[in-house]
Design a protein around this motif. Structure first.
Motif, short mmCIF file in Angstrom:
data_model
loop_
_atom_site.label_atom_id
_atom_site.label_comp_id
_atom_site.label_asym_id
_atom_site.label_seq_id
_atom_site.Cartn_x
_atom_site.Cartn_y
_atom_site.Cartn_z
N ARG A 28 0.82 -1.22 0.00
CA ARG A 28 0.00 0.00 0.00
C ARG A 28 0.85 1.27 0.00
NH1 ARG A 28 -4.88 -0.73 0.50
NH2 ARG A 28 -4.73 -2.40 2.00
N PRO A 29 1.89 1.38 0.85
CA PRO A 29 2.72 2.60 0.79
C PRO A 29 3.37 2.81 -0.58
CG PRO A 29 3.20 1.36 2.80
CD PRO A 29 2.31 0.49 1.94
N CYS A 85 2.07 1.80 -3.54
CA CYS A 85 1.00 2.27 -4.43
C CYS A 85 0.69 3.74 -4.19
CB CYS A 85 -0.26 1.42 -4.25
SG CYS A 85 -0.10 -0.26 -4.83
N ASP A 86 0.65 4.13 -2.93
CA ASP A 86 0.39 5.54 -2.60
C ASP A 86 1.47 6.44 -3.19
OD1 ASP A 86 -1.84 4.71 -1.20
OD2 ASP A 86 -0.90 4.92 0.78
N GLN A 103 1.22 6.96 -6.96
CA GLN A 103 0.15 7.88 -7.33
C GLN A 103 0.41 9.31 -6.87
OE1 GLN A 103 -3.84 5.93 -7.13
NE2 GLN A 103 -2.61 4.29 -6.21
N THR A 104 1.37 9.51 -5.98
CA THR A 104 1.69 10.85 -5.49
C THR A 104 2.34 11.69 -6.58
OG1 THR A 104 1.97 10.06 -3.24
CG2 THR A 104 3.02 12.15 -3.78
N ARG A 128 -6.46 -1.35 -9.70
CA ARG A 128 -7.58 -0.55 -9.21
C ARG A 128 -8.89 -1.26 -9.53
NH1 ARG A 128 -7.23 5.54 -10.73
NH2 ARG A 128 -5.45 5.23 -9.38
N ASP A 155 -7.88 2.49 -4.39
CA ASP A 155 -6.57 3.16 -4.35
C ASP A 155 -5.51 2.40 -5.12
OD1 ASP A 155 -7.59 5.19 -2.71
OD2 ASP A 155 -7.27 3.95 -0.92
#
Length: 195
Positions: A93-94, A96-97, A100-101, A153, A159
Motif C-alpha cells: 500500500r505505501p 502504491c500511494d 500515485q503521489t 484498481r 486506491d
C-alpha cells in the motif's frame, strides 16, 4: 559465466585473457547487498547454503524471525490465500500511494525527480515475496500475476494502480542481462513512471 566488463566496474579486479571464461568452475557468492545477512532473510539464506542444510531449521528461521523482516505463511493453514493477499496489500500500500503521489505534487518531500525515483525504488524494495519455484501458482510467475491483480484498481481496491497494457505506471522492471555500457546489471530493479 562471462566476466568481461568486471574490471571496468571495479579497478581492484584484474582479469587476464585466460581468466575470461570460467564456465567449468563453481562460484559461490558470499556477500549480498540486497538484504542484511545478520537477520531474517539473511539467516534463511545462510541455512539454505550450509553444508548441513535442514528444511526444518530453514522454516523455523522464517517462522521465528524476531526482526520482522521475514514471514512464513504455511499454505496448509486455513485461509492461507486470504492471509497472503492481505499481507501483500498491506505491505505494498505505501508503494502504491507513492506511485500515485508523483514527484511534482510534493516539492518539499521530492525536490527533484531523482529524489522521487530513489524513494519509489526504496519503497518498492521494502517488501519481497520469496518463491521456491519459477512456475506454477505458488512460483514466481504465479505470484507476479497474483500481485498484479491485487494491485489493480477496482471497486474493492479504489486506491490501486491503473494496470493497463504492458508498461503501466508503477510496474516494476527486472533487468535480466548485464549491460556494462549503461551500467544496468542482472537483478537491478526499475519502475515505470510518468515523465
Amino acid at each position: 559465466l562471462d566476466v568481461r566488463g568486471l574490471a571496468d566496474l571495479d579497478p581492484a579486479i584484474s582479469i587476464s585473457e585466460g581468466d575470461r571464461d570460467i564456465r567449468d568452475c563453481v562460484v559461490q557468492f558470499n556477500v549480498t547487498y540486497r538484504f542484511k545477512m545478520d537477520q531474517g532473510i539473511g539467516h534463511f539464506v545462510q541455512e539454505c547454503i550450509s553444508t548441513d542444510f535442514s528444511a526444518e531449521r530453514a522454516a523455523a528461521i522464517l517462522a521465528d524471525d524476531a526482526s520482522g523482516e521475514a514471514r512464513l505463511i504455511d499454505y496448509a493453514q486455513p485461509k492461507a490465500a486470504e492471509t497472503i493477499d492481505g499481507v501483500i496489500l498491506d505491505e505494498l500500500r505505501p508503494y502504491c500511494d507513492l506511485v500515485q503521489t508523483r514527484w511534482k505534487s510534493d516539492p518539499k518531500r521530492f525536490p527533484t525527480q531523482e529524489v522521487y525515483h530513489r524513494r519509489l525504488i526504496d519503497q518498492f524494495g521494502a517488501f519481497r515475496v520469496l518463491c521456491a519455484y519459477r512456475r506454477g501458482k505458488t512460483g514466481v510467475q504465479g505470484f507476479n500475476r497474483r500481485i498484479t491483480g491485487l494491485l489493480q484498481r477496482s471497486d474493492d481496491n479504489p486506491d490501486g494502480l491503473k494496470v493497463k497494457g504492458t508498461f503501466w505506471e508503477g510496474r516494476p522492471i527486472l533487468v535480466t542481462r548485464n549491460d556494462y555500457t549503461v551500467r544496468r546489471f542482472n537483478g537491478d530493479i526499475g519502475i515505470v513512471v510518468k515523465v
